[in-house]
Scaffold this active site. Structure first.
Site, PDB file in Angstrom:
ATOM      1  N   GLY A  71      51.744  59.039  34.476  1.00 21.83           N
ATOM      2  CA  GLY A  71      51.384  59.125  32.985  1.00 21.83           C
ATOM      3  C   GLY A  71      52.891  60.025  32.584  1.00 21.83           C
ATOM      4  N   CYS A  98      50.903  60.352  41.137  1.00 21.37           N
ATOM      5  CA  CYS A  98      52.019  61.090  40.166  1.00 21.37           C
ATOM      6  C   CYS A  98      50.996  62.067  39.333  1.00 21.37           C
ATOM      7  CB  CYS A  98      52.837  60.168  39.676  1.00 21.37           C
ATOM      8  SG  CYS A  98      54.407  60.762  39.169  1.00 21.37           S
ATOM      9  N   SER A 239      48.196  23.548  24.237  1.00 23.96           N
ATOM     10  CA  SER A 239      49.741  23.458  24.077  1.00 23.96           C
ATOM     11  C   SER A 239      50.478  22.783  25.151  1.00 23.96           C
ATOM     12  CB  SER A 239      50.153  25.008  23.977  1.00 23.96           C
ATOM     13  OG  SER A 239      50.196  25.850  25.308  1.00 23.96           O
ATOM     14  N   GLY A 240      49.665  22.556  26.525  1.00 20.29           N
ATOM     15  CA  GLY A 240      50.411  22.088  27.571  1.00 20.29           C
ATOM     16  C   GLY A 240      50.769  22.916  28.506  1.00 20.29           C
ATOM     17  N   GLY A 241      51.066  24.360  28.209  1.00 19.83           N
ATOM     18  CA  GLY A 241      51.508  25.558  28.848  1.00 19.83           C
ATOM     19  C   GLY A 241      50.411  25.686  30.082  1.00 19.83           C
ATOM     20  N   VAL A 242      50.819  26.629  30.835  1.00 15.67           N
ATOM     21  CA  VAL A 242      49.857  27.079  32.063  1.00 15.67           C
ATOM     22  C   VAL A 242      48.529  27.554  31.707  1.00 15.67           C
ATOM     23  CG1 VAL A 242      49.730  28.486  34.256  1.00 15.67           C
ATOM     24  CG2 VAL A 242      51.755  27.843  33.267  1.00 15.67           C
ATOM     25  N   SER A 244      46.806  27.300  28.577  1.00 13.18           N
ATOM     26  CA  SER A 244      45.656  26.252  27.991  1.00 13.18           C
ATOM     27  C   SER A 244      45.130  25.356  28.877  1.00 13.18           C
ATOM     28  CB  SER A 244      46.458  26.127  26.631  1.00 13.18           C
ATOM     29  OG  SER A 244      47.498  25.169  26.881  1.00 13.18           O
ATOM     30  N   SER A 245      46.411  24.720  29.707  1.00 13.01           N
ATOM     31  CA  SER A 245      45.817  23.610  30.738  1.00 13.01           C
ATOM     32  C   SER A 245      44.799  24.050  31.642  1.00 13.01           C
ATOM     33  CB  SER A 245      47.266  23.033  31.208  1.00 13.01           C
ATOM     34  OG  SER A 245      48.223  22.745  30.406  1.00 13.01           O
TER      35      SER A 245
END
Ligand code: XMP
Length: 536
Positions: A71, A98, A239-242, A244-245
């Site tokens: 952080g 850290c 939409s045809g994207g990764v 939504s498909s």
């Protein structure tokens, strides 16, 4: 510390207490999400939750191990974030990274002070104790450091595991209580043996089994979707994207024809893509897609507009209108399936929750993250089966479900599509010009095997700029096309891609010769930042 404070992100693990989980308490590090991804790469489930989560809340979640992230604060800052000190007494292994390590040291009675020299970048670690946490970590191995404070005195019972030239306590442990701390960041790629160290923590110290597999996820999701949906109907905006498909494949496998996919053709997609998408889904995958042809509505909606934000907003508004009208025609639906991913869940913690019912509600259509809220009377119940996944995990799920590579490997494409790649007013003629140039880019990028090695490769049309050229014996005065090729890990930062000159030459020649109205091609050599990937 207040026991009232809820976890910033309600861990989704609650619904599956059987599953082993490593929880990451987030103290604001830019790497918290990355730690979760690294853990999941070991096939053990992991989530990022608020540092304010109490020991009592943690016990209910039953984690196999806890990691305290880094952080930006110093443990001595006024109001520096603290964890519940009861965590040390839970008997669950803890790894502080850290800031997380400094907090452990300070709360357990050791001493943290400003380091003589802040250490930033790569450092070789020298191993003092090669057992458990540092098994298979090589002496002299490079680890990534980023800290201004250092531990100067260990709490009682702790031992030194490793040091660097500038950091006396680079890794520490209380073996009996299974409390560990590292001053470096094992999760970043620069930490060469970081992955080995994480495996040691996950398998040997926390005794986890590698059960978080894609197959197990798919099986469990299908069961959960069926149980939730019952015999109700679900709408999905494709939409045809990764995302939504993959979601469509998963939902279809779970509930078959109770799923309706709707694809709204705004007219801003690449050449032949809408046709291809609809044919693929309907004929090849046998997943029914309702095709909504709305091209002229969208062009009319942004007629005369040149301002990028205006364009985006109007396209978003129009999308909602069309979505609303069409879903009424096709409805009624009980659920809206959304491709929300885990990073969205972390980022939008609490914000999408209905204060009355506590249920998450649809205020956004994520496949168009520029789209504003849906109207109140259109609030479906949400189903978000991918909300535990990172993008690379969605691709793996897609693979298991046999989503073809052409979709899984598809480069990102913005919701407003080509409309934000035309600098100036968007008209049907300009869209066609850009589509033709863009097709040449795609063809050549594929032909030269570059598609998967660049993050995005596309064309931008400078529709309001003209320059002089000469073709044959003719003077020309026409528009330029910009080629934008970038390499990137996640789209947040990017470099302009160093593609071979001869590929650029071929693309340039073809565009100037084959695309009417274009007489010049330029290559964008701006990184992000300061540029963005898209031009608008
Ligand atoms: P920028 O231009 O902000 O883009 O550097 C980063 C990544 O996001 C994509 N992008 C979008 N994706 N809807 C989307 O779904 C949008 O409105 C949108 N705008 C940009 C962009 O293509 C790049 O991958």
């Amino acid at each position: 510390m207040s026991t009232q404070t809820p976890a910033l992100v309600e861990p989704t693990a609650k619904d599956q207490l059987q599953q082993q989980i490593i929880l990451i308490l987030d103290f604001g590090s830019q790497y918290s999400e990355l730690i979760a991804r690294r853990i999941r790469e070991t096939q053990v489930y992991s989530e990022v939750i608020s540092y304010r989560t109490t020991a009592e809340q943690l016990r209910l979640l039953n984690p196999q191990g806890i990691i305290l992230s880094g952080g930006p604060s110093s443990v001595y800052d006024l109001g520096a974030p603290q964890c519940d000190p009861a965590i040390w007494e839970m008997g669950i292994p803890v790894l502080g990274v850290c800031y997380g390590m400094q907090l452990m040291v300070q709360q357990l009675g050791g001493l943290v002070e400003k380091a003589d020299r802040a250490e930033y970048g790569k450092a070789a670690i020298h191993i003092d104790d090669p057992t458990d946490l540092l098994t298979n970590v090589n002496e002299g191995s490079t680890m990534w450091m980023s800290h201004g404070d250092s531990c100067h005195q260990l709490p009682a019972g702790f031992e030194l595991l490793a040091h660097t030239d500038n950091t006396p306590c680079a890794a520490i442990a209380h073996h009996e209580r299974r409390l560990y701390g590292v001053q470096f960041h094992p999760e970043v790629v620069h930490s060469i043996d970081g992955a080995a160290m994480i495996r040691n923590f996950v398998y040997h110290i926390c005794r986890c089994q590698p059960t978080w597999t894609t197959e197990a996820f798919v099986e469990q999701s299908i069961r959960e979707i069926r149980a939730k949906v019952g015999d109700k109907r679900v709408l999905l905006a494709l939409s045809g994207g990764v995302d939504s498909s993959t979601l469509a494949f998963l939902m279809h496998q779970a509930i078959g024809d109770q799923l309706t996919c709707m694809f709204i053709d705004q007219g801003f997609m690449r050449k032949l893509e809408p046709e291809r998408l609809v044919t693929l889904f309907n004929e090849q995958f046998h997943i029914n897609v309702e095709y909504v042809q709305a091209r002229s509505r969208f062009i009319d909606a942004i007629k005369g507009m040149v301002d990028p934000e205006e364009k985006r907003k109007r396209i978003g508004r129009e999308f909602i209108r069309v979505f609303e009208e069409e879903s009424k025609k096709l409805g009624p639906f009980d659920y809206l399936a959304q491709g929300t991913l885990y990073p969205d869940v972390i980022e939008s913690a609490d914000t999408n929750v209905d204060p009355q019912t506590g249920e998450r509600v649809a205020v956004k259509i994520k496949s168009h993250h520029n789209v504003g809220g849906l109207p109140k009377d259109l609030q479906f119940k949400l189903i978000e089966p991918l909300r535990k996944l990172f993008k690379d995990e969605v691709r793996k799920v897609g693979k298991v479900l046999n989503v073809p590579d052409e979709i899984i490997q598809r480069q990102p494409f913005p919701g407003p599509g080509l409309a934000i790649r035309i600098m100036g007013e968007v008209t049907a003629a300009r869209l066609n010009t850009l589509r033709d140039a863009d097709l040449i880019v795609r063809q050549e990028v594929n032909r030269h095997g570059l598609y998967n090695s660049v993050w995005q490769a596309f064309a931008v049309l400078l529709a309001d700029v003209k320059s002089v050229g000469v073709m044959g014996d003719q003077r020309t005065y026409a528009n330029p096309i910009v080629l934008r090729f970038v390499s990137s890990e996640d789209g947040m930062t990017a470099d302009w891609a160093k593609v071979p000159y001869d590929v650029l030459e071929i693309i340039s020649n073809r565009i100037v010769n084959e695309v009417e109205g274009i007489n010049r091609v330029v290559y964008d050599i701006t990184s992000k930042p300061p540029g963005t990937i898209e031009w608008e």
